[in-house]
Structures are given as structure tokens and as C-alpha cells.
Design an enzyme around this catalytic site. Structure first.
Site, PDB file in Angstrom:
ATOM      1  N   ASP A  22      53.613  53.903  15.131  1.00  0.00           N
ATOM      2  CA  ASP A  22      54.042  54.608  14.853  1.00  0.00           C
ATOM      3  C   ASP A  22      54.639  55.994  16.227  1.00  0.00           C
ATOM      4  O   ASP A  22      55.019  55.099  16.664  1.00  0.00           O
ATOM      5  CB  ASP A  22      52.323  55.293  16.026  1.00  0.00           C
ATOM      6  N   GLU A 205      42.651  58.768  13.967  1.00  0.00           N
ATOM      7  CA  GLU A 205      43.700  58.851  14.103  1.00  0.00           C
ATOM      8  C   GLU A 205      44.950  60.524  15.080  1.00  0.00           C
ATOM      9  O   GLU A 205      44.802  60.955  13.217  1.00  0.00           O
ATOM     10  CB  GLU A 205      44.360  56.777  14.001  1.00  0.00           C
TER      11      GLU A 205
HETATM   12  C1  FRU Z   1      47.842  54.220  14.097  1.00  0.00           C
HETATM   13  C2  FRU Z   1      47.033  53.347  15.159  1.00  0.00           C
HETATM   14  C3  FRU Z   1      47.196  54.765  17.057  1.00  0.00           C
HETATM   15  C4  FRU Z   1      46.771  53.485  17.709  1.00  0.00           C
HETATM   16  C5  FRU Z   1      48.126  52.706  17.774  1.00  0.00           C
HETATM   17  C6  FRU Z   1      48.439  52.032  18.163  1.00  0.00           C
HETATM   18  O1  FRU Z   1      48.539  53.498  13.102  1.00  0.00           O
HETATM   19  O2  FRU Z   1      46.491  52.502  15.620  1.00  0.00           O
HETATM   20  O3  FRU Z   1      45.261  55.474  16.296  1.00  0.00           O
HETATM   21  O4  FRU Z   1      47.030  54.625  18.579  1.00  0.00           O
HETATM   22  O5  FRU Z   1      48.901  53.294  16.221  1.00  0.00           O
HETATM   23  O6  FRU Z   1      48.904  50.648  18.028  1.00  0.00           O
END
Ligand code: FRU
Length: 498
Positions: A22, A205
Site C-alpha cells: 500500500d 481496509e
Molecule cells: C492492505 C493491507 C492493510 C494493512 C497492510 C499491511 O493491503 O492489508 O490493511 O495495513 O496491507 O501490509
């Protein structure tokens, strides 16, 4: 020894090496766009997450910066946001030198594996040197989950002028929570949203609640971006949006948008499979006024398996979001940011393709390109599409199906796909929102990706592709026959990475 990296994008952001997911902490400050990102610097698969960091004057040319945040005894550093604390409400800076404050999730993997709850909490770090170095707050964590809560993450914070407070959007399993704070340190729960609304095929998320102007009326609405994994329209992870109003406490769906949800189902910002966890840039100057976002150009279905090794995963093109109110409801348009124009036409002038031959380009020309095509809505059960191909017999097809009225992206014969059964086993489709009889498609290729912006950004399909050699030909076809579109040009796009 430098390995050849034929799939590394030339004008999209990628990490210097290793694994990325992300985008995080996107903030504009003192003439620079900051991009932090989920980074595992010791491997090309996901692991204990850090925040990588890069800066750019234009969201296109990036300079890599040292890692901003690394795991510690509280856990790994999951997704979150950065704000400019202009009034120094946190006390981390001074009135003259307001601090940058990062609000992120601590994730304790050992606790999670041991079944100890809660494994996630929210925490702060701050910088008083324009983001160059970061200090974690001694009072961390600042927001803890209820004892039995598992998913509790991805805080996106913005200043809410009317209530003079910070508002945090937080992903909590199957819904979003909104919390408020006067100083970024003490938080209280305002409300919840989403338990029975929108897509619920997976965990929620990366929420982002933001004001957005309605192009037709000039009025303001609030938009909630929300990523979900799995449960996307073409499989795996994807990002939906909601339109409504926010009064400083509750986010309430706009009635017209609510009936759209009922009639048409979830609304997605991008129907391709490779745009996830995107959020918007914070503190874009009011004089600019754009809503700017960027997503992770991959999908949790196969992200750790795509055929790159020195680095893994890039970001989408940065996009400007525009909200339109049409007869059938709200339509969110995404357009590549205008800063990309500076890279166009640097290598060669735009070239016009001919009907029968399409356009054949030598060497690597097509793999960093924008193809623009304009044509009349295909009638009956005709399919009209662009076909990008190479001498190896591989072809990527993207276009419109007259019978269903839907766009499609076909990467089933586009190149390598053996790394995951979930990558290219199906045709991916998207609704057409525009009503016009003229269809306009803009397709950006950048070595391992194809991004379709159709009808001035009303329908998007962002997709990864892995041709075993660069495509050298593009043709416009109707039912497999070369056809003459109203306009058909290809423009090479320069590299932004040196
Ligand atoms: C989304 C996610 C978020 C989390 C991160 C962990 O892709 O799962 O929810 O904070 O990636 O790397």
C-alpha cells in the site's frame, strides 16, 4: 551485478528493491509530494512492514528517501496517513515550524499468531525536518482496540474545520469507525458506517473520508474510499466508494447514491484487478483544489507471485478524481494527473495509425506509450477493441462489447501467466457509464501494466501484464477485422526514473 529488469515500469513508482504494497502517508508539504509505502526491505514477499519513503515535485519524478519507520517491540508498521499539524495541536513542533505527524497501525504478528488480542493499535510519529527523520511518540499506542477485536487498522486522518478536530477513518473488519481528536493523541469514537452497506466479500481496509466537489453543481459531498480483500468485481482485492454527507459525527449516504447501490450494486473506483489500497493526498493546497490519489498496482490474489524478483509491485498512475452527477446517479471519474503530460512526445511525435495496418513500432516504443482511440459504439453483438501484440504471438486486448455494453480487458494471451492460476484465467469486464454514441479510450502501457481510462475517466481498468517481449504492434479491430476509428494515435512516454 545488475540484473535486467524488463518489467520495471519507466514512469510509474516502484521501490528501489524488494517488496512493496500500500501507499501510505501521502502528504503535500512545501512544494513536495511525499509518498510513504508498505515496504519489506529484506525480501521480495510481504514480511515485517516498514514505511519506505520517496518525494516528488510532480508525483511523476520520484527521489527515494531513507526508510521512515521500522518495526519495534510494539510491532510492525502497517498502513496509515500523514498530516501537516498546521496549528501544532500535538505540540510535537512549534507554531513557526508545524510538525508532520504520521498516524499508523502497529501490528503485532507474534500476538496474532498466538491468538492474543488485540494485535493492532494506532500510533504516532512526527518529523520537524520536513519528513527527513521521524521520532515515534513515547505515549504510543494512542488508540487501542477492544480486547476481542482483530482487524483494527489503516488510520486516515484529516482536519475537520467545522468541528475544529481531527477525524480518523479506521477499518474495523466489516465496517469503518470514525474517531475524533483535538490533538492527535486523545481519540474518542464518533460513529460507525458500513455494516450492511456496499460490498462485503472480504475484510475492509484502507478507508479514506474526504470532501469532494460535484462538477455539475459546485456543491460539496463527502466520499468514502474503501478497499476490500477479497470481493472485488473481477476477483481478489479492489476499492469501492460511497457518496454521502458528513456532519462532523456521522457519514450518511446520499439518497440518490443509496438507490444506485441498491440498483447497480457496489460502486468501484477501478474495475481492473490491479488498483488496491489507494487513498488521497493530504494537504493539497486549496488553490490547487484537486483530489489526488494513487493505488497499489497489484492484487492480493497473486501479488507475491508476479514474475519480478529484484523488486515487487509498483503504484498506479497518480490520478485526479472528479465527481459527476448524472441522470443515472453519481459517477466518479479518474484522470491521469496533468503532470504526466511533460513526459509525452519527448521521444517522438504522436503517430497516427492506419486502418489496415494499425501501427507497428520498432524496439521498445510501444511499451511506454499512450494509445488514444475514438470510435462509434459497436452495434449488435460486435466487439471493438485495441490489440497490442508482439512477434511471440502474445496479445493484450481491451475494448467494448456491443452486446453487453461493457468494457473488457483480456490478458489471457497477453504474456506470462503461469505463476498463478488466479492471474489470467478470466475475462475482466466493467460497466460503461457514459451514454454517448462516441467511445473514447486512452490506454497507458508501461512495461508490465495497461491502464484504461475510458470516456474521460468514467470507467477504469488497471491491469498488470507480463509480455515475454515488448509489444510492437497495436491495431484497432472490430470482430477481429481491422477497422477505421475516428481517431487513433500513439504517443511515446518518456521515462521518469533515471
Ligand atoms: C492492505 C493491507 C492493510 C494493512 C497492510 C499491511 O493491503 O492489508 O490493511 O495495513 O496491507 O501490509
Amino acid at each position: 551485478l545488475i540484473q535486467p529488469q524488463p518489467y520495471r515500469p519507466a514512469y510509474h513508482f516502484t521501490p528501489p528493491h524488494a517488496w512493496m504494497n500500500d501507499p501510505n502517508g501521502m502528504v503535500y508539504y512545501k512544494g513536495l509530494y511525499h509518498l510513504f509505502y508498505q515496504f519489506h526491505p529484506y525480501s521480495n514477499v510481504w514480511g515485517p512492514m516498514h514505511w519506505g519513503h520517496a518525494t516528488s515535485p510532480d508525483m511523476i519524478h520520484w527521489t527515494h528517501q531513507p526508510i521512515a519507520l521500522a518495526p519495534d517491540e510494539l510491532g510492525a508498521i502497517f498502513s496509515g496517513s500523514v498530516v501537516v499539524d498546521w496549528k501544532n495541536t500535538s505540540g510535537f513542533g512549534t507554531a513557526d515550524n508545524p510538525p508532520l505527524v504520521a498516524i499508523f497501525t502497529y501490528h503485532n504478528e507474534a500476538d496474532r499468531l498466538a491468538g492474543k488480542r488485540p494485535p493492532q493499535s494506532q500510533a504516532l510519529a512526527y518529523s520537524s525536518d520536513n519528513g527527513a527523520s521521524w521520532t515515534k511518540y513515547a505515549g504510543n499506542p494512542v488508540l487501542k482496540a477492544a480486547p476481542d477485536q482483530g482487524d483494527f487498522r489503516d488510520p486516515k486522518v484529516r482536519w475537520h474545520e467545522a468541528s475544529q478536530s481531527w477525524i480518523m477513518s479506521l477499518a474495523v473488519g466489516d465496517h469503518v469507525e470514525f474517531h475524533a481528536s483535538p490533538d492527535l493523541k486523545q481519540w474518542h469514537l464518533l460513529s460507525q458506517f458500513g455494516k450492511n452497506v456496499g460490498a462485503h466479500g472480504g475484510v475492509w481496509e484502507c478507508p479514506d473520508l474526504l470532501p469532494i466537489r460535484v462538477a455539475e453543481t459546485g456543491g460539496q459531498k463527502w466520499m468514502l474510499l474503501l478497499s476490500i480483500n477479497p470481493g472485488g468485481p473481477n476477483g481478489g482485492s479492489a476499492t469501492q466508494f460511497f457518496i454521502g454527507d458528513f456532519d462532523g459525527r456521522n457519514f450518511v449516504l446520499d439518497p440518490a447514491f443509496a438507490s444506485q447501490l441498491e440498483q447497480d450494486g457496489p460502486q468501484w473506483i477501478d474495475w481492473g484487478r490491479d488498483n488496491y489500497a489507494g487513498v488521497t493526498w493530504s494537504d493539497v493546497p486549496a488553490a490547487d483544489g484537486r483530489v489526488l490519489m494513487l493505488g497499489w498496482m497489484s492484487n492480493w490474489d497473486y501479488a507475491t507471485k508476479v514474475p519480478t524478483s529484484a523488486w515487487r509491485s509498483g503504484m498506479t498512475l497518480p490520478r485526479e478524481l472528479q465527481l459527476h452527477r448524472q441522470a443515472q446517479g453519481y459517477v466518479l471519474h479518474s484522470l491521469p494527473v496533468r503532470e504526466l503530460d511533460a513526459l509525452k512526445g519527448r521521444i517522438s511525435q504522436p503517430q497516427t495509425a492506419t486502418a489496415t495496418e494499425g501501427l507497428s513500432l520498432s524496439g521498445r516504443a510501444l511499451e511506454q506509450s499512450e494509445t488514444y482511440v475514438e470510435f462509434s459504439l459497436p452495434g449488435g453483438n460486435s466487439k471493438a477493441y485495441l490489440e497490442f501484440s508482439n512477434a511471440q504471438g502474445e496479445a493484450y486486448k481491451v475494448g467494448l462489447d456491443g452486446q453487453t455494453g461493457r468494457y473488457f480487458s483480456d490478458r489471457r494471451q497477453a504474456g506470462r501467466k503461469d505463476f498463478s492460476e488466479q492471474f489470467a484465467s478470466k475475462l475482466h469486464t466493467a460497466p460503461r457509464h457514459a451514454q454517448s454514441a462516441v467511445v473514447r479510450m486512452r490506454v497507458y502501457l508501461d512495461r508490465n501494466s495497461a491502464e484504461l481510462f475510458a470516456d474521460d475517466g468514467a470507467t477504469l481498468m488497471s491491469e498488470l501484464i507480463f509480455p515475454s517481449a515488448p509489444y510492437t504492434q497495436v491495431r484497432f479491430l472490430v470482430d477481429g477485422q481491422a477497422a477505421q476509428p475516428a481517431a487513433f494515435t500513439v504517443t511515446e512516454i518518456g521515462s521518469s526514473q533515471t
